[in-house]
Design an enzyme around this catalytic site. Structure first.
Site, PDB file in Angstrom:
ATOM      1  N   ASP A  20       0.858  -1.172   0.000  1.00  0.00           N
ATOM      2  CA  ASP A  20       0.000   0.000   0.000  1.00  0.00           C
ATOM      3  C   ASP A  20       0.902   1.232   0.000  1.00  0.00           C
ATOM      4  OD1 ASP A  20      -2.410   1.592   0.532  1.00  0.00           O
ATOM      5  OD2 ASP A  20      -1.611   1.784   2.556  1.00  0.00           O
ATOM      6  N   ASP A  22      -0.421   4.966   0.827  1.00  0.00           N
ATOM      7  CA  ASP A  22      -0.793   5.988   1.810  1.00  0.00           C
ATOM      8  C   ASP A  22      -0.828   5.424   3.228  1.00  0.00           C
ATOM      9  OD1 ASP A  22      -1.456   8.551   0.382  1.00  0.00           O
ATOM     10  OD2 ASP A  22      -2.665   7.152  -0.784  1.00  0.00           O
TER      11      ASP A  22
END
Length: 239
Positions: A20, A22
């Site tokens: 991922d 963010d």
């Protein structure tokens, strides 16, 4: 031309790291930062995150609701994020180690490609921005006004079902060892798809994993992830 769904296999790697972006590679979630500071605020954003976590809203609808509240031109969003989003302190060292050891790093994000690319270039460098594959949503920008809206990658309740980026690699033979690193509700679809899941301490992904009894290893920064991968691969070779 048929899309190559497994470009990271070109160098025949022993393992691949999906991550991922963010709140995982970065210390701040850029979409949260936009919503909290330039949109309708932290209170409703956190409320909707909990609604997604407990299955009362889809991630797709909640995320669209958040971003629709951000009423400034897209270029100004990127400028704001470059000023406020910081890199995980261990990521640069981790990425250099992975590169030296033929371990592809693939960013799998529910964010928007232009934002991720701009921040990757700003925080890690142009070479990394050119080399790291980004699998994400996109954005439609009105050039005249700067008004914008997210363009989802697929038709699922996630808007971008991250498991769809991982499964083609899992189905290959011989199959590389697969790792995933995440922190929040956008990572729920990917949580079961790899050999080892790294979940960021104190975040919603751990709540989900505990509830669904999904095995995971907690991490604080990418130094922990690097160590975890090294130990996992050493253990597998020994066995």
């Amino acid at each position: 031309m048929t899309e190559n769904l497994t470009p990271a296999l070109a160098t025949q790697p022993e393992c691949i790291v999906f991550t991922d972006w963010d709140g995982t590679v970065t210390l701040q979630d850029s979409n949260d930062a936009l919503t909290d500071n330039l949109g309708y605020g932290e209170e409703r954003r956190k409320f909707l995150n909990q609604e997604v976590l407990h299955g009362r809203w889809t991630f797709r609808d909640a995320f669209h609701d958040m971003l629709e509240s951000v009423d400034i031109p897209f270029p100004e969003c990127i400028t704001y994020l470059k000023q406020h989003v910081k890199l995980d302190p261990g990521f640069r060292t981790f990425y250099e180690w992975a590169r030296e050891n033929n371990i592809p790093v693939i960013i799998v994000s529910s964010g928007m490609h232009p934002i991720i690319h701009a921040l990757l270039e700003s925080l890690v460098g142009a070479d990394a921005a050119a080399e790291i594959q980004i699998v994400s949503n996109n954005v439609n920008i009105d050039e005249a006004t700067g008004r914008w809206t997210i363009v989802y990658r697929d038709d699922t309740d996630f808007g971008h079902d991250k498991s769809l980026a991982i499964k083609p690699y899992a189905e290959k033979s011989p199959r590389p060892t697969l790792f995933y690193c995440g922190d929040g509700v956008s990572d729920l679809s990917a949580a079961r798809e790899t050999d080892l899941l790294f979940a960021k301490e104190g975040r919603d992904l751990i709540t989900f994993c505990e509830r669904e009894k999904i095995p995971y290893v907690t991490f604080g920064n990418f130094g922990d992830i690097q160590q975890g991968i090294q130990e996992y691969m050493k253990k597998n070779k020994t066995e």
